[in-house]
Design a protein around this motif. Structure first.
Motif, short mmCIF file in Angstrom:
data_model
loop_
_atom_site.label_atom_id
_atom_site.label_comp_id
_atom_site.label_asym_id
_atom_site.label_seq_id
_atom_site.Cartn_x
_atom_site.Cartn_y
_atom_site.Cartn_z
N PRO A 130 34.24 39.28 38.35
CA PRO A 130 33.68 40.07 39.46
C PRO A 130 34.25 41.48 39.54
N GLU A 131 35.53 41.63 39.26
CA GLU A 131 36.16 42.95 39.34
C GLU A 131 35.56 43.89 38.30
N GLY A 181 38.41 46.48 45.56
CA GLY A 181 37.49 47.26 44.74
C GLY A 181 36.30 46.45 44.25
N ARG A 182 36.01 45.34 44.92
CA ARG A 182 34.84 44.55 44.54
C ARG A 182 33.60 44.95 45.34
N PRO A 235 34.04 37.07 44.66
CA PRO A 235 35.20 36.78 43.81
C PRO A 235 35.21 35.38 43.18
N VAL A 236 34.50 34.44 43.81
CA VAL A 236 34.41 33.09 43.24
C VAL A 236 32.93 32.81 42.98
N PRO A 237 32.41 33.42 41.92
CA PRO A 237 30.95 33.39 41.73
C PRO A 237 30.42 31.99 41.46
N ILE A 238 29.26 31.69 42.06
CA ILE A 238 28.62 30.40 41.78
C ILE A 238 27.50 30.58 40.77
#
Ligand code: ZN
Length: 319
Positions: free
Chosen positions: A297-298, A186-187, A200-203
């Motif tokens: 992120p979700e 659901g992202r 999901p692993v934001p920089i």
């Protein structure tokens, strides 16, 4: 696609995440949003002596070897006077010096100017945008920057190298799996024309990525109109969340990377310009190389779904 663990504290939690493919790490601390740093203060910028304003731009910016600049709509593209890449071009996007929102034509024309200048480059190309001084723009007049170097930069090189290994191990491209994982979790951001998702692993804060259905910069022309339309929607979303400043980078590969790499765009929101020059980037980002992020992120994707339902220009979302 990533591993995560949480530690609880009296006010909330810290979620540590590591991207399996690249080893890139980040930590997400939603409670830090309560500090309330950054506001909606956007100063107006004077256009005195601006080298990208009409009049001066034709006098002080360099020209290509044919003695010309590239004019598409309002946009003007020319070599960077102070390059930091082997090939470095700048596109002034608008005639106007200070632009709060952009039209579809302005963004599409400016991107076309970049593609025209970059498409004959055979090495590693990117198209980039720092919007507003707090996002690193040394001139407030809106402009894109296109780079080309013999080696891919640090971030795309991680995906290029690890993507090759992933293809060998799994027999399919890494980015196909990124897309499936985003949809499953659901992202994904429904209502966009191209495939965008909350990474999901934001920089960077509120990182949104677009997986482009192509590899090289020359192919970008095929989707450029759709990309510009989506970008306008997403910048409106950022503004609705309170931030106007942003960074954007679109990374392209070469023909030889076609099976293992997909061109992608990364978009992050930045703190607005503010009177104290408060920064959203400090020792963690600059020296530890480990971003501290405020938005899960979700939750970002879920907020987008609500936003997009009420936005007239976004097609109806089918859940
Ligand atoms: Zn200007």
């Amino acid at each position: 696609m990533f591993t995560s663990f949480r530690t609880e504290h009296t006010e909330g939690f810290i979620e540590y995440r590591v991207e399996d493919l690249t080893g890139l790490r980040t930590r997400i601390c939603p409670e830090r949003l309560k500090r309330g740093i950054g506001g909606v203060y956007i100063p107006t910028y004077k256009d005195e002596d601006c080298p990208f304003c009409p009049g001066l731009i034709e006098e002080v910016t360099p020209v290509f070897p044919d003695g010309k600049r590239i004019h598409i709509g309002e946009s003007i593209t020319f070599p960077n006077l102070y390059p930091f890449a082997a090939y470095h071009v700048v596109t002034s996007i608008t005639h106007e010096h200070s632009v709060p929102t952009f039209t579809h034509k302005q963004i599409a024309d400016a991107l076309s100017g970049q593609v025209t200048a970059l498409k004959k480059q055979s090495e590693y190309v990117s198209i980039n945008w720092n919007y507003l001084p707090s996002a690193g723009a040394s001139l407030p007049h809106p402009h894109l920057q296109g780079l080309c170097d013999h080696q891919p930069d640090t971030l795309p090189s991680r995906y290029l190298l690890a993507g090759e290994q992933y293809h060998k191990t799994h027999g399919r491209g890494y980015f196909e799996d990124v897309r499936k994982d985003a949809e499953r979790s659901g992202r994904d951001l429904p209502g966009t024309i191209l495939f965008w998702y909350a990474h999901p692993v934001p920089i960077g804060e509120r990182e949104i990525r677009c997986l482009l259905p192509l590899t090289t910069v020359a192919e970008f022309s095929d989707v450029l109109e759709d990309f510009a339309a989506d970008l306008i929607s997403l910048l409106g979303f950022y503004r609705d969340l309170g931030t106007s400043a942003f960074n954007m980078a679109i990374f392209f590969g070469q023909n030889k990377d076609r099976n293992t790499f997909s061109a992608f765009c990364s978009l992050i929101s930045r703190i607005n310009p503010n009177p104290l020059s408060t920064s959203d980037t400090a020792f963690m980002e600059r020296l530890h190389l480990e971003p501290v992020i405020l938005t899960l992120p979700e939750e970002l994707a879920s907020t987008w779904r609500e936003y997009a339902q009420n936005m007239p220009n976004v097609p109806t979302i089918i859940n």
